[in-house]
Every structure is written in C-alpha cells, then in structure tokens.
Design an enzyme around this catalytic site. Structure first.
Site, PDB file in Angstrom:
ATOM      1  N   MET A   1       0.829  -1.192   0.000  1.00 30.05           N
ATOM      2  CA  MET A   1       0.000   0.000   0.000  1.00 30.05           C
ATOM      3  C   MET A   1       0.875   1.258   0.000  1.00 30.05           C
ATOM      4  O   MET A   1       1.988   1.252   0.533  1.00 30.05           O
ATOM      5  CB  MET A   1      -0.905   0.021   1.236  1.00 30.05           C
ATOM      6  CG  MET A   1      -2.005  -1.032   1.216  1.00 30.05           C
ATOM      7  SD  MET A   1      -3.342  -0.558   0.122  1.00 30.05           S
ATOM      8  CE  MET A   1      -4.485  -1.915   0.430  1.00 30.05           C
ATOM      9  N   CYS A   2       0.355   2.334  -0.536  1.00 30.41           N
ATOM     10  CA  CYS A   2       1.035   3.617  -0.533  1.00 30.41           C
ATOM     11  C   CYS A   2       0.805   4.317   0.810  1.00 30.41           C
ATOM     12  O   CYS A   2       0.099   3.804   1.678  1.00 30.41           O
ATOM     13  CB  CYS A   2       0.496   4.483  -1.666  1.00 30.41           C
ATOM     14  SG  CYS A   2       0.534   3.669  -3.282  1.00 30.41           S
ATOM     15  N   GLU A   3       1.410   5.479   0.976  1.00 27.97           N
ATOM     16  CA  GLU A   3       1.159   6.283   2.166  1.00 27.97           C
ATOM     17  C   GLU A   3       0.899   7.729   1.757  1.00 27.97           C
ATOM     18  O   GLU A   3       1.400   8.205   0.729  1.00 27.97           O
ATOM     19  CB  GLU A   3       2.309   6.203   3.165  1.00 27.97           C
ATOM     20  CG  GLU A   3       2.416   4.854   3.842  1.00 27.97           C
ATOM     21  CD  GLU A   3       3.114   4.912   5.203  1.00 27.97           C
ATOM     22  OE1 GLU A   3       3.171   6.001   5.805  1.00 27.97           O
ATOM     23  OE2 GLU A   3       3.590   3.853   5.652  1.00 27.97           O
ATOM     24  N   ILE A  78       3.736   8.721  -1.188  1.00 29.12           N
ATOM     25  CA  ILE A  78       4.813   7.798  -1.551  1.00 29.12           C
ATOM     26  C   ILE A  78       4.163   6.503  -2.024  1.00 29.12           C
ATOM     27  O   ILE A  78       3.200   6.029  -1.421  1.00 29.12           O
ATOM     28  CB  ILE A  78       5.805   7.558  -0.405  1.00 29.12           C
ATOM     29  CG1 ILE A  78       5.097   7.194   0.905  1.00 29.12           C
ATOM     30  CG2 ILE A  78       6.699   8.765  -0.222  1.00 29.12           C
ATOM     31  CD1 ILE A  78       6.043   6.871   2.043  1.00 29.12           C
ATOM     32  N   ASN A 108      -4.489   6.191  -1.523  1.00 30.26           N
ATOM     33  CA  ASN A 108      -3.835   5.021  -0.962  1.00 30.26           C
ATOM     34  C   ASN A 108      -4.842   3.881  -0.967  1.00 30.26           C
ATOM     35  O   ASN A 108      -5.947   4.020  -0.430  1.00 30.26           O
ATOM     36  CB  ASN A 108      -3.354   5.320   0.462  1.00 30.26           C
ATOM     37  CG  ASN A 108      -3.105   4.065   1.277  1.00 30.26           C
ATOM     38  OD1 ASN A 108      -2.745   3.019   0.739  1.00 30.26           O
ATOM     39  ND2 ASN A 108      -3.313   4.151   2.581  1.00 30.26           N
TER      40      ASN A 108
END
Length: 262
Positions: A1-3, A78, A108
């Site tokens: 997963m992204c943040e 990110i 996200n």
C-alpha cells in the site's frame, strides 16, 4: 500500500519536519520505493514535484527539505505500486482543473473493477486505478455542480456529494483519499488515516522515522494552527487521532470545518 501526507494551516507554513520523516518511508524505514510526489498551494498558485524514484534517495526530495516552501495546503504521496508501471505518469499526486482551480488528488489503496467507472470530462494520462478513479470522481462532481458553490448550503451539498462518491469507491476496495482545491483540504478514510492539530501552547515533537526533533514554540506565533494528516502517525511523542472508516473531514485553515460519516 502507498502512504499519504497532508497539511492544512491558517498561515503559510513549511512541511519540512513532517516531510523529512515521511520521505524515509519511501525506501528507508518503509517499502514504498516506487515514486513520490508533493504539491503546494501558495498565494493563489499551485506547484508540485514528482519523481518515480524512491524518496529516501531522491535529490528532489532533499531539495524540498532544504528549501522551505510555505503553503496553507500540502498533499504528498509515496508509492508502492500495485496497478500500473513505475513511471512518472503513474506518480501521485494527480491534478486537474475544475472551476478555474487546480484540484490535487492522492490515493492510498487498491480498487477492484475500477475500469468500469465511466469517464465524462476527464481522462487519465497513466494506467493506475487511482488516476482512473480521480477522473471519474471529479467528473461526477463537475456534472453535479457545473458552477462552483457560492453559499454555505451549496458547499454543504458539494461535500455531501463528495462523501457519497468516496463511499462508492470504498465499495470497490481500499480508498483512502487526500483531495484539495486550494481553499479546502478533504481527507477520506477507508482503512487508515490519522491527524494531529498543533496550536498554542506549542511543544516539542520527535519523528518516528528519523532522528529529528523540533520545538514548535520556537517557530510559530500564538495564533498559528497547523494540522497534519498521515497514513500512520509521524511522531512518537504526540497524541494523533485516527479517523474511522467511512469518515470524510473538510479542513480549512488548520481546522475541521465539516465531518461526514457512514
């Protein structure tokens, strides 16, 4: 997963402290090596920086830390790629124009059956589920509100509509959202988002992901209000508030102006 990382403040404020901890999660203390980006709203203008390389190694990211850009609203992301190649076109945040304003978006999560979402006014440039969903969401808002809201009732109706659209996307999977139009910052929680509001009396904060601490009392005035939103808390000595799934918060000037829940 992204943040995700966001900021809303009542005075132009730099995000260097929070961003320093955040960028370490992009290939350092975290696995999010597939690109990063950050967007700033400044005095009626907008600028962003995006890089498909890990933020912890990025000279552009170091520039952001060394060059304090002061802004009332910031959105950063990110990436840990799930859908779409690692390339600049697939790097968040994404931006589109509506009502003469740049709307900035970062997501996200991961969605199922996202290709079925129909597009009207907007088309994606890259190949991610995130950008596809953004084009759909903004097109739905523009179709429902051809002109910008000009009173409190219309603004509330817009926010309710946005919450409903986010709920529909949450039905397709994980959909944590940061969205801004230069006046308001919208944060929607599907699974993980936390926030903290700093105001007088300001104290000391220390990062979880880097050896850095700051005494905000030395850099603020008694009237300053600064709120930071992140996927996971960035400091280890402050009390962050976790959003609940299905919750939409509308931020302006560092304060929560409206709250919608499932």
């Amino acid at each position: 997963m992204c943040e995700l990382l966001g900021m809303s403040a009542n005075v132009p404020t730099d995000i260097c402290f929070s961003f320093t901890g955040f960028l370490h999660r992009g290939g350092g203390t975290g696995p999010h090596r597939d690109g990063w980006g950050i967007a700033f709203y400044e005095e009626g203008g907008y600028r962003d920086f995006r890089d498909p390389h890990p933020s912890v190694q990025s000279p552009i990211a170091r520039l952001i830390c060394d060059y304090p850009i002061k802004s009332n609203i910031v959105i950063s992301h990110i990436r840990q790629a799930n859908v779409g190649q690692v390339r600049l076109a697939n790097t968040h945040p994404f931006v589109r124009e509506m009502w003469g304003r740049p709307w900035c978006y970062a997501h996200n999560g991961q969605l199922a059956d996202w290709q079925a979402l129909p597009h009207s006014f907007y088309r994606p440039v890259g190949t991610t589920d995130s950008e596809h969903a953004f084009c759909w969401l903004l097109g739905e808002l523009r179709g429902a509100f051809p002109e910008p809201p000009d009173d409190d009732g219309q603004r509330h109706a817009l926010w309710e509509t946005l919450h409903g659209l986010c709920e529909r996307l949450r039905g397709l999977g994980v959909f944590n959202l940061l969205l801004a139009d230069g006046e308001y910052l919208y944060t929607y929680c599907s699974s993980k988002l936390a926030h903290i509001t700093r105001r007088a009396p300001f104290g000391r904060a220390s990062l979880s992901d880097a050896e850095l601490a700051v005494n905000f009392a030395e850099h603020t005035t008694p009237d300053d209000v600064v709120s930071v939103i992140a996927t996971e808390p960035l400091t280890d000595n402050e009390a962050w508030v976790r959003m609940v799934p299905g919750e939409l918060l509308v931020w302006q000037g560092g304060e929560i102006r409206a709250r919608f829940k499932t």
